[in-house]
Design a protein around this motif. Structure first.
Motif, PDB file in Angstrom:
ATOM      1  N   GLY A 130      10.446  11.687   2.826  1.00 44.77           N
ATOM      2  CA  GLY A 130      11.536  12.651   2.876  1.00 44.77           C
ATOM      3  C   GLY A 130      11.129  13.950   2.213  1.00 44.77           C
ATOM      4  O   GLY A 130       9.963  14.348   2.236  1.00 44.77           O
ATOM      5  N   ARG A 135       7.003  14.050   1.449  1.00 46.54           N
ATOM      6  CA  ARG A 135       6.077  14.873   2.238  1.00 46.54           C
ATOM      7  C   ARG A 135       5.076  15.590   1.351  1.00 46.54           C
ATOM      8  O   ARG A 135       3.917  15.800   1.717  1.00 46.54           O
ATOM      9  CB  ARG A 135       6.857  15.873   3.084  1.00 46.54           C
ATOM     10  CG  ARG A 135       7.710  16.836   2.282  1.00 46.54           C
ATOM     11  CD  ARG A 135       8.407  17.854   3.172  1.00 46.54           C
ATOM     12  NE  ARG A 135       9.275  18.727   2.388  1.00 46.54           N
ATOM     13  CZ  ARG A 135       9.756  19.875   2.834  1.00 46.54           C
ATOM     14  NH1 ARG A 135       9.444  20.292   4.057  1.00 46.54           N
ATOM     15  NH2 ARG A 135      10.541  20.606   2.080  1.00 46.54           N
ATOM     16  N   ASP A 165       8.249   4.246   6.149  1.00 44.18           N
ATOM     17  CA  ASP A 165       9.577   4.839   6.010  1.00 44.18           C
ATOM     18  C   ASP A 165      10.436   4.334   7.159  1.00 44.18           C
ATOM     19  O   ASP A 165      10.146   4.623   8.322  1.00 44.18           O
ATOM     20  CB  ASP A 165       9.511   6.366   6.036  1.00 44.18           C
ATOM     21  CG  ASP A 165      10.807   7.009   5.559  1.00 44.18           C
ATOM     22  OD1 ASP A 165      11.886   6.514   5.951  1.00 44.18           O
ATOM     23  OD2 ASP A 165      10.736   7.989   4.799  1.00 44.18           O
ATOM     24  N   GLY A 223      13.091   5.359   8.127  1.00 48.58           N
ATOM     25  CA  GLY A 223      13.738   6.474   8.805  1.00 48.58           C
ATOM     26  C   GLY A 223      12.795   7.296   9.663  1.00 48.58           C
ATOM     27  O   GLY A 223      13.186   8.329  10.197  1.00 48.58           O
ATOM     28  N   ASP A 283       9.488   9.742  10.493  1.00 47.52           N
ATOM     29  CA  ASP A 283       8.691  10.814   9.910  1.00 47.52           C
ATOM     30  C   ASP A 283       9.358  12.161  10.196  1.00 47.52           C
ATOM     31  O   ASP A 283       8.893  12.940  11.029  1.00 47.52           O
ATOM     32  CB  ASP A 283       7.276  10.765  10.514  1.00 47.52           C
ATOM     33  CG  ASP A 283       6.330  11.755   9.873  1.00 47.52           C
ATOM     34  OD1 ASP A 283       6.665  12.287   8.798  1.00 47.52           O
ATOM     35  OD2 ASP A 283       5.267  12.006  10.459  1.00 47.52           O
ATOM     36  N   PRO A 284      10.459  12.471   9.502  1.00 45.29           N
ATOM     37  CA  PRO A 284      11.244  13.676   9.833  1.00 45.29           C
ATOM     38  C   PRO A 284      10.490  14.982   9.646  1.00 45.29           C
ATOM     39  O   PRO A 284      10.830  15.985  10.271  1.00 45.29           O
ATOM     40  CB  PRO A 284      12.436  13.583   8.876  1.00 45.29           C
ATOM     41  CG  PRO A 284      11.951  12.748   7.739  1.00 45.29           C
ATOM     42  CD  PRO A 284      11.027  11.749   8.359  1.00 45.29           C
ATOM     43  N   HIS A 285       9.481  15.009   8.769  1.00 42.02           N
ATOM     44  CA  HIS A 285       8.764  16.248   8.490  1.00 42.02           C
ATOM     45  C   HIS A 285       7.380  16.282   9.135  1.00 42.02           C
ATOM     46  O   HIS A 285       6.608  17.210   8.890  1.00 42.02           O
ATOM     47  CB  HIS A 285       8.651  16.462   6.977  1.00 42.02           C
ATOM     48  CG  HIS A 285       9.978  16.515   6.286  1.00 42.02           C
ATOM     49  ND1 HIS A 285      10.853  17.571   6.433  1.00 42.02           N
ATOM     50  CD2 HIS A 285      10.598  15.629   5.463  1.00 42.02           C
ATOM     51  CE1 HIS A 285      11.948  17.339   5.715  1.00 42.02           C
ATOM     52  NE2 HIS A 285      11.820  16.165   5.127  1.00 42.02           N
ATOM     53  N   ARG A 294      20.144  16.566  -0.179  1.00 37.29           N
ATOM     54  CA  ARG A 294      19.316  15.367  -0.061  1.00 37.29           C
ATOM     55  C   ARG A 294      19.703  14.281  -1.066  1.00 37.29           C
ATOM     56  O   ARG A 294      19.357  13.116  -0.878  1.00 37.29           O
ATOM     57  CB  ARG A 294      17.841  15.726  -0.273  1.00 37.29           C
ATOM     58  CG  ARG A 294      17.552  16.270  -1.657  1.00 37.29           C
ATOM     59  CD  ARG A 294      16.102  16.714  -1.825  1.00 37.29           C
ATOM     60  NE  ARG A 294      15.879  17.319  -3.124  1.00 37.29           N
ATOM     61  CZ  ARG A 294      15.638  16.654  -4.240  1.00 37.29           C
ATOM     62  NH1 ARG A 294      15.583  15.323  -4.213  1.00 37.29           N
ATOM     63  NH2 ARG A 294      15.448  17.285  -5.386  1.00 37.29           N
TER      64      ARG A 294
END
Length: 333
Positions: A13, A17, A36, A38, A40-42, A156
């Protein structure tokens, strides 16, 4: 120990990162796995596939791990890593409760592993230079530490209040700078943003060595501020950890001649010095300290025992705010 440490990262997150970037750049360390649930949002995984959980990460045969997931998940991940023989750096705070934190401390101690907590402010260049100069006697006796950590609410953060998320930085750095644990605290909190957790706290206290402490922390200010002021026998140090700057305000040595001012019996303004020194990225310095601790070197890593002690102080402060009473740390576990 392997010549190159195989590293795993749990959580990519907002903070994870940055851990990924530093782990890839760190000598003697190879990032071999990222997990993760969730995703790899970044977009930091690169050639690595995103693993679903901590068990899959352990399955990659890692020597060290960084845990950068929400606080309530720290304990489960850390205990699995300890059982697998993996040295671990957990983001602060150490855990969501004192009981969970103590189980983590015990697990890593019994396994003979390095367990560390990511109180990154200790590795800020301004604070490291400040502590070095205090140890060299440039301030003389230390009288007071006052910190201000204020800014807007970070979206966040969802599972803790400002005390555990931000004030834990100030508690850790204060005790570290003066080399003395908190002895007692009195705190007040405010709940202004409609969340179940506090978004403002002030902690007043004293360390075991007699230093007066004042920590002002909130998520309610449009002005971002990260300042530590240490006042002592010879003047005051002001460390701005957002810029890494350190300034010394010396007590004056020139007699005052203005009658209305000179009648005041106290210190006067002296020279002001802003120091020039190397300013390395705190996260990189923190990772180097953790790596070196794993390799058996004597480094100033933030141990899980120290992270637990910080959580003890924070919980005592929150209890003080609830009850309106002074809390002695001697009464805490």
């Amino acid at each position: 120990m392997a010549e190159v440490l195989r590293a795993g990262l749990l959580g990519v997150g907002m903070m994870g990162r940055h851990h990924a970037r530093v782990l890839r750049e760190l000598d003697g360390v190879e990032l071999v796995g990222i997990a993760d649930p969730g995703g790899d949002p970044h977009g930091v995984a690169g050639d690595l596939r995103i693993l679903p959980d901590i068990d899959a990460l352990i399955g990659e045969g890692i020597d060290v791990a960084v845990v950068a997931v929400p606080t309530r998940f720290h304990e489960e991940a850390a205990l699995k890593l300890a059982a697998a023989g993996v040295h671990t750096l957990v983001e602060k705070p150490i855990a969501h409760s004192l009981e969970a934190g103590q189980r983590m401390v015990d697990a890593f101690r019994e396994a003979g592993l390095v367990g560390a907590v990511g109180h990154i402010e200790r590795f800020n260049p301004a604070l490291q230079e400040l502590r070095r100069r205090i140890e060299a006697g440039e301030l003389g006796a230390v009288y007071q530490v006052a910190t201000r950590r204020q800014g807007p609410f970070p979206a966040r953060i969802a599972d803790v209040g400002v005390a555990k998320d931000l004030a834990s930085h100030d508690v850790d750095l204060t005790a570290w700078v003066v080399q003395s644990d908190y002895d007692r605290v009195f705190a007040q909190t405010a709940f202004k943003s409609g969340r179940e957790y506090e978004d403002m706290i002030t902690i007043t206290g004293r360390t075991k060595s007699g230093v007066i402490v004042n920590n002002i922390v909130n998520w309610l200010s449009p002005m971002k501020e990260r300042v530590t002021v240490v006042t002592g026998e010879k003047g005051a140090f002001v460390a701005d950890t957002s810029t890494g700057d350190l300034t010394f305000y010396a007590n004056g040595t020139i007699p005052l001649e203005w009658e209305s001012v000179s009648s005041f019996r106290g210190v006067s303004e002296g020279d002001v010095t802003r120091y020039a020194f190397a300013k390395r990225e705190p996260l990189r310095v923190e990772h180097e300290a953790f790596r070196d601790a794993v390799l058996g070197h004597d480094t100033d890593v933030v141990t899980m025992e120290q992270g637990q002690r910080t959580l003890v102080v924070i919980e005592a402060a929150l209890d003080s705010a609830r009850t309106g009473s002074v809390r002695s740390l001697a009464e805490q576990p």
